[in-house]
Design a protein around this motif. Structure first.
Motif, PDB file in Angstrom:
ATOM      1  N   UNK A   1      30.886 -39.142 -66.225  1.00 52.89           N
ATOM      2  CA  UNK A   1      32.237 -38.992 -65.691  1.00 52.89           C
ATOM      3  C   UNK A   1      32.709 -37.573 -65.954  1.00 52.89           C
ATOM      4  N   UNK A   2      33.350 -36.965 -64.954  1.00 53.71           N
ATOM      5  CA  UNK A   2      33.912 -35.634 -65.125  1.00 53.71           C
ATOM      6  C   UNK A   2      35.329 -35.621 -64.574  1.00 53.71           C
ATOM      7  N   UNK A   3      36.223 -34.982 -65.301  1.00 47.80           N
ATOM      8  CA  UNK A   3      37.611 -34.917 -64.838  1.00 47.80           C
ATOM      9  C   UNK A   3      38.284 -33.683 -65.410  1.00 47.80           C
ATOM     10  N   UNK A   4      39.393 -33.319 -64.793  1.00 43.94           N
ATOM     11  CA  UNK A   4      40.133 -32.152 -65.261  1.00 43.94           C
ATOM     12  C   UNK A   4      41.216 -31.772 -64.284  1.00 43.94           C
ATOM     13  N   UNK A   5      41.711 -30.580 -64.459  1.00 41.59           N
ATOM     14  CA  UNK A   5      42.835 -30.085 -63.664  1.00 41.59           C
ATOM     15  C   UNK A   5      43.755 -29.289 -64.565  1.00 41.59           C
ATOM     16  N   UNK A   6      45.043 -29.416 -64.332  1.00 38.74           N
ATOM     17  CA  UNK A   6      46.011 -28.694 -65.140  1.00 38.74           C
ATOM     18  C   UNK A   6      47.335 -28.595 -64.435  1.00 38.74           C
ATOM     19  N   UNK A   7      48.211 -27.781 -65.001  1.00 43.86           N
ATOM     20  CA  UNK A   7      49.534 -27.672 -64.421  1.00 43.86           C
ATOM     21  C   UNK A   7      50.375 -26.617 -65.110  1.00 43.86           C
ATOM     22  N   UNK A   8      51.659 -26.725 -64.871  1.00 45.40           N
ATOM     23  CA  UNK A   8      52.630 -25.695 -65.238  1.00 45.40           C
ATOM     24  C   UNK A   8      53.572 -26.226 -66.307  1.00 45.40           C
ATOM     25  N   UNK A   9      53.675 -25.484 -67.418  1.00 48.72           N
ATOM     26  CA  UNK A   9      54.626 -25.811 -68.476  1.00 48.72           C
ATOM     27  C   UNK A   9      55.938 -25.047 -68.261  1.00 48.72           C
TER      28      UNK A   9
ATOM     29  N   UNK B   1      48.452 -24.387 -68.085  1.00 46.38           N
ATOM     30  CA  UNK B   1      47.430 -24.976 -68.945  1.00 46.38           C
ATOM     31  C   UNK B   1      46.451 -25.745 -68.069  1.00 46.38           C
ATOM     32  N   UNK B   2      45.157 -25.632 -68.376  1.00 45.34           N
ATOM     33  CA  UNK B   2      44.153 -26.376 -67.627  1.00 45.34           C
ATOM     34  C   UNK B   2      42.942 -26.666 -68.487  1.00 45.34           C
ATOM     35  N   UNK B   3      42.169 -27.653 -68.047  1.00 47.92           N
ATOM     36  CA  UNK B   3      40.959 -27.993 -68.777  1.00 47.92           C
ATOM     37  C   UNK B   3      40.018 -28.817 -67.914  1.00 47.92           C
ATOM     38  N   UNK B   4      38.764 -28.884 -68.361  1.00 44.55           N
ATOM     39  CA  UNK B   4      37.786 -29.722 -67.674  1.00 44.55           C
ATOM     40  C   UNK B   4      36.848 -30.347 -68.698  1.00 44.55           C
ATOM     41  N   UNK B   5      36.438 -31.596 -68.413  1.00 48.50           N
ATOM     42  CA  UNK B   5      35.659 -32.376 -69.374  1.00 48.50           C
ATOM     43  C   UNK B   5      34.488 -33.061 -68.676  1.00 48.50           C
ATOM     44  N   UNK B   6      33.394 -33.176 -69.404  1.00 47.64           N
ATOM     45  CA  UNK B   6      32.229 -33.938 -68.958  1.00 47.64           C
ATOM     46  C   UNK B   6      31.872 -34.920 -70.068  1.00 47.64           C
ATOM     47  N   UNK B   7      31.703 -36.205 -69.717  1.00 51.34           N
ATOM     48  CA  UNK B   7      31.362 -37.205 -70.713  1.00 51.34           C
ATOM     49  C   UNK B   7      30.289 -38.150 -70.184  1.00 51.34           C
ATOM     50  N   UNK B   8      29.587 -38.776 -71.130  1.00 52.86           N
ATOM     51  CA  UNK B   8      28.496 -39.681 -70.772  1.00 52.86           C
ATOM     52  C   UNK B   8      28.579 -40.934 -71.632  1.00 52.86           C
ATOM     53  N   UNK B   9      28.408 -42.091 -71.008  1.00 52.64           N
ATOM     54  CA  UNK B   9      28.293 -43.347 -71.732  1.00 52.64           C
ATOM     55  C   UNK B   9      26.867 -43.463 -72.267  1.00 52.64           C
ATOM     56  N   UNK B  10      26.733 -43.453 -73.578  1.00 48.47           N
ATOM     57  CA  UNK B  10      25.420 -43.561 -74.210  1.00 48.47           C
ATOM     58  C   UNK B  10      24.967 -45.020 -74.238  1.00 48.47           C
ATOM     59  N   UNK B  11      25.869 -45.908 -74.611  1.00 56.23           N
ATOM     60  CA  UNK B  11      25.663 -47.349 -74.571  1.00 56.23           C
ATOM     61  C   UNK B  11      26.934 -47.977 -74.031  1.00 56.23           C
TER      62      UNK B  11
ATOM     63  N   UNK C   1      30.195 -40.085 -75.389  1.00 58.44           N
ATOM     64  CA  UNK C   1      30.379 -38.761 -75.974  1.00 58.44           C
ATOM     65  C   UNK C   1      30.781 -37.802 -74.863  1.00 58.44           C
ATOM     66  N   UNK C   2      31.427 -36.716 -75.228  1.00 55.95           N
ATOM     67  CA  UNK C   2      31.840 -35.754 -74.218  1.00 55.95           C
ATOM     68  C   UNK C   2      32.320 -34.457 -74.818  1.00 55.95           C
ATOM     69  N   UNK C   3      32.557 -33.490 -73.952  1.00 58.05           N
ATOM     70  CA  UNK C   3      33.059 -32.193 -74.378  1.00 58.05           C
ATOM     71  C   UNK C   3      33.961 -31.590 -73.317  1.00 58.05           C
ATOM     72  N   UNK C   4      34.911 -30.798 -73.760  1.00 62.04           N
ATOM     73  CA  UNK C   4      35.867 -30.167 -72.843  1.00 62.04           C
ATOM     74  C   UNK C   4      36.024 -28.693 -73.169  1.00 62.04           C
ATOM     75  N   UNK C   5      36.414 -27.931 -72.140  1.00 59.15           N
ATOM     76  CA  UNK C   5      36.906 -26.569 -72.275  1.00 59.15           C
ATOM     77  C   UNK C   5      38.329 -26.548 -71.759  1.00 59.15           C
ATOM     78  N   UNK C   6      39.230 -25.827 -72.447  1.00 60.51           N
ATOM     79  CA  UNK C   6      40.617 -25.747 -72.007  1.00 60.51           C
ATOM     80  C   UNK C   6      41.136 -24.334 -72.230  1.00 60.51           C
TER      81      UNK C   6
END
Length: 281
Positions: A170-178, A190-200, A205-210
């Protein structure tokens, strides 16, 4: 967000205010895994367009801790509640107890800024398109800004979030205006994007950059990363953790941990008007 001092002008004031927004503005943040498969939410800063199922609840008892050269800051703890008010509509609140300890000073603890929000998914996911939603947030200045426990000003975040899933990924992200009022402050992105994986079926587990643009006069924009996981004890009880750092100052760290309780009508997720999270993945 990665170093902490009492609110003020300049870089240290920017970092404290950024910490407050990130701690109390998680509209949340990410990695929910369960028998439903991977679903988004805490413990990350990047959010997703997926609302809570109709008439279902998510309740988090959580704490987020950040440290750096200027001190430490935390929610100790905070309670987050999400409710599926209607199909594709979720209402949201975070009520925190805030902790602040600038370097060389005594620690302070008390009520922090309350967060209110509504998530609305206006485009559902298909085989060829992502799902899309908005999640406007209002930060209510209920914390004592003179003690470093709040921002002192109402703030508004206006984001757009997207998500696409394929298999166990699954991958999701985006951002907006404060909207960020106050002396020396400026509105910012502010914005960010994430990639995650179902192990079981129980673990993801997953990781993001923002990243964010400059929120104060004389302050630089910031960027960072988080790595995290969630483990399902059973269908209703979940554990979430994440840890990350500022890419500009790796010694400035952030940790999140939460217990999540999910519950609601047993048939709500299976009705035609209330597709479950797994249905979109």
């Amino acid at each position: 967000m990665m170093t902490f001092s009492r609110p003020g002008s300049g870089e240290s004031g920017f970092l404290w205010r950024a910490c407050q927004r990130f701690l109390f503005g998680m509209s949340a943040a990410i990695l929910l895994s369960s028998a439903r498969q991977a679903a988004a939410g805490p413990p990350f800063l990047t959010d997703d367009p997926v609302p809570v199922d109709l008439h279902h609840w998510e309740v988090y008892l959580a704490s987020q801790f950040a440290s750096g050269r200027d001190g430490t800051s935390a929610t100790a703890p905070h309670i987050e509640v999400n409710y599926g008010l209607a199909r594709n509509v979720q209402v949201h609140t975070i009520v925190p107890m805030a902790y602040s300890k600038p370097t060389g000073m005594a620690g302070l603890w008390g009520p922090g800024d309350i967060e209110l929000g509504v998530k609305f998914r206006f485009l559902e996911e298909s085989k060829t398109r992502p799902q899309v939603g908005i999640f406007p947030l209002l930060e209510v200045p209920t914390g004592d800004d003179q003690r470093g426990l709040g921002s002192g000003q109402a703030q508004v975040f206006l984001p757009v979030w997207l998500q696409k899933s394929w298999g166990s990924w699954t991958s999701y992200g985006g951002g907006g205006y404060w909207v960020h009022p106050g002396p020396g402050n400026r509105d910012y992105w502010f914005g960010g994007w994430l990639l995650q994986k179902s192990i079981t079926k129980r673990l993801a587990v997953g990781g993001e950059l923002f990243a964010s643009s400059s929120p104060a006069v004389g302050a630089d924009g910031r960027s960072g990363f988080n790595l995290g996981l969630m483990y399902d004890i059973d269908e209703s009880h979940h554990l979430l953790v994440s840890a990350g750092a500022d890419l500009h100052a790796p010694d400035h760290g952030l940790v999140y941990a939460a217990y999540q309780w999910t519950f609601g009508p047993h048939d709500a997720a299976s009705t035609p008007d209330a597709p479950s999270s797994a249905d979109t993945r």
